[in-house]
Design a protein around this motif. Structure first.
Motif, mmCIF file in Angstrom:
data_model
loop_
_atom_site.group_PDB
_atom_site.id
_atom_site.type_symbol
_atom_site.label_atom_id
_atom_site.label_comp_id
_atom_site.label_asym_id
_atom_site.label_seq_id
_atom_site.Cartn_x
_atom_site.Cartn_y
_atom_site.Cartn_z
ATOM 1 N N ASP A 83 0.842 -1.186 0.000
ATOM 2 C CA ASP A 83 0.000 0.000 0.000
ATOM 3 C C ASP A 83 0.883 1.244 0.000
ATOM 4 O O ASP A 83 1.879 1.321 0.724
ATOM 5 N N ALA A 84 0.518 2.225 -0.815
ATOM 6 C CA ALA A 84 1.323 3.436 -0.931
ATOM 7 C C ALA A 84 1.416 4.194 0.385
ATOM 8 O O ALA A 84 2.394 4.919 0.623
ATOM 9 N N SER A 85 0.430 4.026 1.262
ATOM 10 C CA SER A 85 0.417 4.767 2.530
ATOM 11 C C SER A 85 0.903 3.946 3.711
ATOM 12 O O SER A 85 1.651 4.440 4.561
ATOM 13 N N THR A 86 0.491 2.688 3.769
ATOM 14 C CA THR A 86 0.764 1.878 4.965
ATOM 15 C C THR A 86 1.839 0.819 4.755
ATOM 16 O O THR A 86 2.185 0.098 5.687
ATOM 17 N N GLY A 87 2.374 0.685 3.553
ATOM 18 C CA GLY A 87 3.385 -0.335 3.298
ATOM 19 C C GLY A 87 2.758 -1.696 3.079
ATOM 20 O O GLY A 87 1.638 -1.803 2.572
ATOM 21 N N LEU A 88 3.451 -2.751 3.449
ATOM 22 C CA LEU A 88 2.961 -4.105 3.221
ATOM 23 C C LEU A 88 1.669 -4.325 3.989
ATOM 24 O O LEU A 88 1.617 -4.171 5.214
ATOM 25 N N THR A 89 0.599 -4.684 3.258
ATOM 26 C CA THR A 89 -0.743 -4.766 3.822
ATOM 27 C C THR A 89 -1.430 -6.027 3.329
ATOM 28 O O THR A 89 -1.180 -6.484 2.214
ATOM 29 N N ALA A 90 -2.302 -6.595 4.168
ATOM 30 C CA ALA A 90 -3.058 -7.788 3.780
ATOM 31 C C ALA A 90 -3.880 -7.506 2.532
ATOM 32 O O ALA A 90 -4.554 -6.472 2.432
ATOM 33 N N TYR A 91 -3.817 -8.423 1.578
ATOM 34 C CA TYR A 91 -4.528 -8.249 0.306
ATOM 35 C C TYR A 91 -5.987 -8.644 0.423
ATOM 36 O O TYR A 91 -6.331 -9.619 1.088
ATOM 37 N N ASP A 92 -6.841 -7.891 -0.223
ATOM 38 C CA ASP A 92 -8.242 -8.255 -0.381
ATOM 39 C C ASP A 92 -8.668 -7.812 -1.779
ATOM 40 O O ASP A 92 -8.002 -6.987 -2.417
ATOM 41 N N VAL A 93 -9.766 -8.340 -2.240
ATOM 42 C CA VAL A 93 -10.239 -8.032 -3.581
ATOM 43 C C VAL A 93 -10.557 -6.544 -3.711
ATOM 44 O O VAL A 93 -11.136 -5.941 -2.799
ATOM 45 N N ASP A 94 -10.150 -5.948 -4.818
ATOM 46 C CA ASP A 94 -10.420 -4.544 -5.137
ATOM 47 C C ASP A 94 -9.820 -3.587 -4.108
ATOM 48 O O ASP A 94 -10.459 -2.606 -3.708
ATOM 49 N N THR A 95 -8.603 -3.869 -3.669
ATOM 50 C CA THR A 95 -7.917 -2.973 -2.740
ATOM 51 C C THR A 95 -6.662 -2.364 -3.352
ATOM 52 O O THR A 95 -6.163 -1.351 -2.869
ATOM 53 N N VAL A 96 -6.126 -2.966 -4.403
ATOM 54 C CA VAL A 96 -4.889 -2.484 -5.013
ATOM 55 C C VAL A 96 -5.210 -1.405 -6.034
ATOM 56 O O VAL A 96 -6.054 -1.598 -6.919
ATOM 57 N N THR A 97 -4.542 -0.252 -5.924
ATOM 58 C CA THR A 97 -4.731 0.839 -6.868
ATOM 59 C C THR A 97 -3.436 1.052 -7.652
ATOM 60 O O THR A 97 -2.394 0.474 -7.334
ATOM 61 N N THR A 98 -3.496 1.918 -8.654
ATOM 62 C CA THR A 98 -2.326 2.164 -9.486
ATOM 63 C C THR A 98 -1.198 2.838 -8.711
ATOM 64 O O THR A 98 -0.039 2.793 -9.129
ATOM 65 N N SER A 99 -1.507 3.464 -7.580
ATOM 66 C CA SER A 99 -0.466 4.115 -6.776
ATOM 67 C C SER A 99 0.244 3.147 -5.844
ATOM 68 O O SER A 99 1.262 3.496 -5.236
#
Length: 280
Positions: free
Chosen positions: A119-135
């Protein structure tokens, strides 16, 4: 490029009867203090096993008609042989990649306990559907955190592999320190195998699994999975390796060419495998 099945533990089941391979899975013991004139502490047996079902049989077949045989170049048969090998290897690839869904707590999908994104803000984060953005792009800090998770799980240092899609290879090539001859074994980024980063061998595969299609993600970009694992995380058991056979079929005035393979795949050490979701 393919996943390369030689990156996982490969076991031969050739010439054996039956449809199940039993792999012992012993658990670690603990040290006990020894007092003088007392018996040693006998630890209870807690061994288990992993069963690998040999349940996958795939084939590749083509007719080579007499007229084609007479008029075509000899290289045509060679092409079919190579194409058969590629098609069957791709199928094995797909089955090995699918095992990524059984990493961690084995949720049987890509949202298990060992699945993450950066995650661009929080770093390594648990993945879930529709959570990954282009940033949410790959970073060195996120990669090091993922490696720490392997360390915390007591995964051996040697034998670690990271198989990434071409999009992640592109991101890695954009990180200056990864291209430094002083950082990457004195070699810099190479094609096929991207050297070794932090002692982990990096490979590129265009066959990495699609976790979300562009239509399933609100940002409209496909999400792919990169797999970080140890050689012993997964096993590929072959009962019949890729074999080729030819039979003349008079009713068709053609040669029937067939290649096939029989095998099974299984996750043996789910705690030693991680998925990193990245923009595809």
């Amino acid at each position: 490029m393919l996943f390369r099945s030689n990156l996982v533990r490969k076991m031969s089941f050739r010439g054996k009867k039956g449809d199940t391979l039993h792999i012992p899975k012993p658990t670690r013991g603990s040290a006990s203090a020894k007092s003088a004139a007392t018996a040693v502490t006998i630890q209870a047996d807690t061994e288990s096993e992993v069963q690998v079902l040999i349940n996958k049989h795939y084939e590749y077949s083509r007719f080579i008609e007499d007229i084609t045989e007479a008029q075509a170049l000899a290289s045509l048969r060679s092409f079919y042989t190579e194409d058969a090998g590629y098609a069957l290897a791709t199928q094995v690839d797909n089955d090995l990649f699918t095992l990524g869904q059984s990493f961690g707590d084995g949720a049987s999908d890509w949202t298990h306990s060992n699945s993450y994104f950066i995650d661009a803000s929080t770093g390594l984060t648990a993945y879930d559907v529709d959570t990954v953005t282009t940033s949410d792009v790959f970073t060195d800090a996120g990669f090091r955190k993922l490696i720490q998770l392997m360390d915390d799980a007591n995964v051996p240092m040697d034998g670690r592999k990271f198989v990434v899609p071409p999009s992640l290879r592109n991101a890695i090539m954009g990180i200056d320190r990864y291209n430094s001859r002083d950082f990457v074994d004195g070699r810099g980024v190479q094609n096929g195998q991207i050297g070794s980063l932090y002692g982990i061998e990096i490979y590129v595969s265009s066959n990495c699994p699609v976790l979300e299609t562009a239509a399933e993600n609100s940002v409209g970009d496909a999400i792919k999975g990169a797999l970080l694992f140890h050689t012993d995380t997964m096993v590929l058991a072959e009962q019949i390796g890729v074999r080729s056979q030819t039979q003349y079929k008079q009713e068709y005035l053609a040669n029937l060419y067939t290649a096939d393979t029989i095998y099974g795949v299984k996750t043996v050490r789910p705690e030693a495998g991680f998925v990193l979701a990245v923009n595809g």
